[in-house]
Design an enzyme around this catalytic site. Structure first.
Site, PDB file in Angstrom:
ATOM      1  N   ASP A 162      -8.019 -12.579  12.991  1.00 15.33           N
ATOM      2  CA  ASP A 162      -6.843 -13.548  13.057  1.00 15.33           C
ATOM      3  C   ASP A 162      -5.752 -13.331  11.991  1.00 15.33           C
ATOM      4  O   ASP A 162      -6.096 -13.150  10.659  1.00 15.33           O
ATOM      5  CB  ASP A 162      -7.222 -14.928  13.006  1.00 15.33           C
ATOM      6  CG  ASP A 162      -8.109 -15.353  11.933  1.00 15.33           C
ATOM      7  OD1 ASP A 162      -9.089 -14.703  11.360  1.00 15.33           O
ATOM      8  OD2 ASP A 162      -7.935 -16.394  11.320  1.00 15.33           O
ATOM      9  N   GLU A 163      -4.602 -13.846  12.128  1.00 16.41           N
ATOM     10  CA  GLU A 163      -3.446 -13.757  11.012  1.00 16.41           C
ATOM     11  C   GLU A 163      -3.671 -12.556  10.146  1.00 16.41           C
ATOM     12  O   GLU A 163      -3.779 -13.006   8.851  1.00 16.41           O
ATOM     13  CB  GLU A 163      -4.070 -15.081  10.464  1.00 16.41           C
ATOM     14  CG  GLU A 163      -3.646 -16.473  11.342  1.00 16.41           C
ATOM     15  CD  GLU A 163      -4.025 -17.645  10.469  1.00 16.41           C
ATOM     16  OE1 GLU A 163      -3.371 -18.509  10.722  1.00 16.41           O
ATOM     17  OE2 GLU A 163      -5.219 -17.737   9.798  1.00 16.41           O
TER      18      GLU A 163
END
Ligand code: TNX
Length: 499
Positions: free
Chosen positions: A310-311
């Protein structure tokens, strides 16, 4: 002299709502000092579930409740219909006793959770209580809608000890949650000991780590193995997460060779995200990751290994693709199935890989494409399932980037309607993540979890036709005395007519 009558429960007064409930008010059974528990012949696991039930009932009843294969008015049998599946059960309560038929021990364990809730709230008291222990009569035939019903604890932003994690397991299994995802690594801390890379925990699990430097600690390999075993005895699969290629500042702080220029990066205890990245075109990155994944896989009997993903704002799209395509085969090499936050589905995935959808958008092309290609998906939309979101603007704990989530909001959605292209058949299940930036204790964890997790557990277990807010509110209300008896904290949401 007649005993005081404790609360009378209805056969359907259970969370998650059972699939099929047929009450027979004339058939109630009263557990008494002579009641014994009979378990399926020849099954060590059924016997263990029987002991678990007895241990739940002994303190408040004061009864001996012997467990054995001979005879007993409460029977836990492995003679269930195949259609029940591994976690399903058929419970029959008559004046003569309560009999559970299941296919597998996990089904007996699910039935035990139902039996606990069918008894008066005083059953969870730690000392003997006066009263009649009446089980409502009739039949329940129950099985889960989805195979994966998860909770997640973030140990990186704030560490929680083995004892705290075990307490959390004890409270979540009451709602038939069967996976616990542990977010073990992030920018602010590394919480699992890895042989050969001791500075990960010596430095990034030590004093001053976690958000605001207030969440130090790590699990030794023995601690982790102990949690895995404790969870397994309660039919919970541990899903370990090593978050990468972003969220890796703690690893890079401990080992500067994991950075692009080999220079040390400072420790970080703020709440920023998206600034750190492993180096995708450096072989040392994958040597490190292989060591970590090999050890984590060896310690983890469950089928899944979560690789984060993620991210990764500090990773170029090309590097991200390279990285995921290098790491997925490593997960497979150690015989695990990869789960990743759904950004991972921006890369073509093998159909064994599982995207976990976490954002709030109405659609996601990558996740839909993965589903079309045969991948199963876990649903954790932040605006419904994130237990770290505040209940209301007044909540002292939690964040609000995905909005406020009261109990009705946590309950008022359906995973099969959430994303175009990701219908019922594409879903492995649902998970409620709890990020710990604002949490400092198990009490904080429980306050954010209850009463919302039971709502999400019902979405994951109960047939869609059984979802009903007015009914859930009333069933949740009965948990106030239960949680008080159990010593579990909860948020006294004004939406619930607490008893
Ligand atoms: C987003 S959810 C994150 C986490 C934060 C969380 C806070 C996800 C995959 N990434 O790094 O802790 O928001 O709600």
């Amino acid at each position: 002299m007649s005993e005081p009558v404790l609360e009378r429960r209805g056969l359907g007064d259970v969370i998650p709502a059972p699939a099929d409930v047929r009450p027979d008010p004339a058939a109630a059974f009263t557990i008494d000092a002579g009641t014994a528990i009979r378990t399926a012949p020849g099954s060590v696991e059924a016997r263990r579930v029987g002991e678990h039930l007895a241990a739940l009932l002994r303190p408040a009843t004061g009864f001996a409740l012997p467990v054995g294969e001979g005879s007993g008015a409460i029977a836990l049998l492995l003679d269930g219909d195949d259609a029940l599946g591994d976690e399903g059960y058929h419970l029959e309560v008559s004046t003569a006793g309560a009999t559970v038929h299941a296919v597998a021990p996990a089904g007996l364990f699910a039935a035990v959770q139902t039996l606990r809730q069918l008894l008066p709230a005083a059953i969870d008291a730690a000392t003997p209580q006066e009263g009649a222990w009446v089980l409502p009569g009739g039949q329940i035939v129950d099985r889960p809608r989805f195979a994966y019903r998860g909770a997640m604890l973030d140990l990186a932003r704030h560490f929680f000890t083995s004892d705290e994690i075990r307490s959390y397991i004890d409270s979540i299994v009451q709602f038939k949650i069967n996976h616990l995802h542990l977010h073990l690594t992030d920018d602010q801390g590394w919480r699992l000991e890895i042989d050969g890379w001791p500075a990960l925990t010596a430095i990034s699990g030590g004093e001053g780590t976690g958000v605001d430097g207030t969440g130090p600690g790590f699990l030794t390999k023995a601690d982790y193995a102990g949690i895995v075993a404790y969870a397994a005895e309660r039919f919970v699969t541990i899903v370990p997460e090593i978050d990468m290629p972003g969220h890796v500042n703690a690893a890079q702080h401990a080992y500067p060779e994991l950075t692009a220029d080999g220079l040390a990066v400072p420790q970080r205890t703020d709440r920023e995200v998206g600034y750190s990245s492993f180096v995708a075109d450096q072989e040392g990155t994958y040597a490190f990751i292989e060591d970590v994944l090999r050890e984590v896989a060896a310690l983890t009997p469950g089928p899944y290994l979560h690789i984060g993903g993620d991210e990764a704002q500090a990773t170029t799209a090309e590097d991200y693709r390279t990285f995921i395509q290098r790491v997925l085969p490593l997960v497979a090499k150690y015989e695990k199935r990869a789960i990743g936050w759904h950004e991972m589905a921006g890369v073509e995935l093998p159909d064994t890989a599982i995207p976990q959808y976490w954002r709030t958008e109405a659609a996601d092309d990558g996740t839909a494409r993965a589903a079309a290609n045969g991948s199963k998906v876990i649903m954790s939309p932040a605006d419904r399932t994130y237990l770290d979101m505040k209940y209301t603007a007044d909540s002292p704990l939690g964040l609000d980037w995905a909005g406020h989530i009261d109990v009705e909001r946590a309950y008022g959605w359906d995973p099969a309607d959430r994303l175009p292209g990701v219908g019922e058949e594409s879903l492995l299940g649902v998970e409620a993540p709890l990020w710990s930036e604002t949490l400092r204790s198990l009490t904080d964890v429980e306050t954010m979890t209850y009463p919302r997790l039971p709502a999400i557990a019902e979405i994951g277990w109960s047939p869609r036709s059984a979802h009903d807010w007015e009914s859930l509110r009333a069933r949740l209300a009965a948990f106030a005395p239960r949680w008080r008896n159990q010593g579990v904290a909860f948020h006294p949401s004004p939406e619930i007519p607490w008893t």
